[in-house]
Design a protein around this motif. Structure first.
Motif, PDB file in Angstrom:
ATOM      1  N   ARG A   1       6.695   5.670   6.436  1.00 22.89           N
ATOM      2  CA  ARG A   1       7.277   4.788   5.824  1.00 22.89           C
ATOM      3  C   ARG A   1       6.614   3.385   5.562  1.00 22.89           C
ATOM      4  N   ALA A   2       5.406   3.257   6.216  1.00 22.37           N
ATOM      5  CA  ALA A   2       4.449   2.006   5.744  1.00 22.37           C
ATOM      6  C   ALA A   2       3.912   2.141   4.675  1.00 22.37           C
ATOM      7  N   GLY A   3       3.305   3.818   4.161  1.00 17.07           N
ATOM      8  CA  GLY A   3       3.246   4.097   2.729  1.00 17.07           C
ATOM      9  C   GLY A   3       1.287   4.139   2.998  1.00 17.07           C
ATOM     10  N   LEU A   4       1.180   4.418   4.916  1.00 18.80           N
ATOM     11  CA  LEU A   4      -0.338   4.813   4.760  1.00 18.80           C
ATOM     12  C   LEU A   4      -0.124   6.090   4.868  1.00 18.80           C
ATOM     13  N   VAL A   5       0.317   7.159   4.277  1.00 21.41           N
ATOM     14  CA  VAL A   5       0.840   9.050   4.718  1.00 21.41           C
ATOM     15  C   VAL A   5       1.162   8.570   3.121  1.00 21.41           C
ATOM     16  N   ALA A   6       0.995   9.919   2.298  1.00 18.85           N
ATOM     17  CA  ALA A   6       1.695  10.243   1.383  1.00 18.85           C
ATOM     18  C   ALA A   6       2.750  11.540   1.167  1.00 18.85           C
TER      19      ALA A   6
END
Ligand code: HXC
Length: 262
Positions: free
Chosen positions: A177-182
């Motif tokens: 959700r935070a955009g750390l993982v694809a």
């Protein structure tokens, strides 16, 4: 070269679509990143980068830990002058300098230097068991392999600040959700998924892939105006490649392209 803290393999048969796999392998220390592991990961990544038969690289750990951080036992006795003169963690500049795409396949703990190593990859695929965090504050230090900088660029100031100041871990869903993982995948499918993704990348034209990676990275290094100009200029340059003709001709002829990296 023989390695003691990592395993390396090449996946894929045939001339195209070959992937270099690096598996962190210090199970008793949850893959804690010491100097030897650092040198071995960098040597393996650079060797795959230099190998013309390899199109992409995957870095993974174990089911329990991608890496539980920099090696606390190795760092604990060091003084300022030791850290400064060794330029501790400085060698890691060689990983983002790898030109081929690097995917981090993360299961279990990716903490401190482990989270930072994952963030040096071009993108992260996470198992649903993954846990990310920058817990250095609890050890009386701060992130030292890019955590305060890359995490902030990836997930934004508010969340990065919260994680760096509290040391709280986030699970794979929150990381996505935070955009750390694809992407998040079931743990049992992590490696297959990462290798399949890397093979897809490795089948494409290598020079075009390198340029695509460079263009996306430019977005976090420069202004929008400069970035757009850079993109347009390198886009124009691709029309000097045989692979541009082949890719577009194959589309028109309704067949698969046969790229030649030229
Ligand atoms: C050295 C480590 C380690 C680490 C785990 N181990 N993490 N050794 N450096 N970063 C070792 C433990 O000492 C232990 O060895 C073995 O691995 C298994 O770990 P346990 O703690 O027994 O496992 P568990 O109870 O399952 O807990 C897992 C864990 C915990 C929550 C991941 O190990 C943990 O909190 N680790 C440290 C996480 C951390 O703070 N990382 C940031 C490091 S600093 P023995 O021999 O006792 O069995 C960093 C930033 C660098 O990365 C930049 C700042 C300088």
């Amino acid at each position: 070269m023989t390695y003691e803290t990592i395993l390396t393999e090449v996946h894929g048969e045939g001339e195209r679509g070959r992937v270099g796999l690096i598996t962190l392998n210090r199970p008793k220390a949850l893959n804690a990143i010491n100097r030897q592991l650092t040198e071995e990961v960098l040597a393996a990544a650079q060797a795959f980068d230099a190998d013309p038969s390899i199109g992409a690289i995957v870095i993974t750990g174990s089911e329990k830990a991608f890496a539980a951080g920099a090696d606390i036992k190795e760092m604990q006795p060091q003084g300022y002058i030791d850290m400064y003169l060794a330029d501790w963690f400085g060698a890691w500049e060689r990983l983002p300098a790898v030109r081929k795409p690097v995917i981090a396949a993360v299961a279990g703990f990716a903490l401190g230097g482990g989270c930072e190593l994952a963030m040096m990859a071009d993108f992260i695929i996470a198992a649903d068991t993954a846990k990310f965090g920058q817990p250095e504050i609890k050890l009386g230090v701060i992130p030292g392999m890019g955590g305060s900088q890359r995490l902030t660029r990836l997930i934004g100031r508010a969340k990065a600040m919260e994680l760096v100041l509290t040391g709280r871990f986030i699970d794979a869903q929150e990381a996505e959700r935070a955009g750390l993982v694809a992407r998040v995948v079931p743990a049992a499918e992590l490696l297959d998924d990462a290798l399949k993704t890397a093979k897809t990348i490795a089948f494409h034209s290598l020079p075009v892939t390198l340029i695509a990676k460079e263009a996306v990275n430019r977005a976090s290094e420069t202004t929008l105006e400069e970035g757009l100009r850079f993109e347009r200029r390198v886009f124009h340059s691709l029309f000097a490649l045989e692979d541009q003709k082949e890719g577009m001709t194959a589309f028109i002829e309704k067949r698969a392209p046969a790229f030649k990296d030229r």
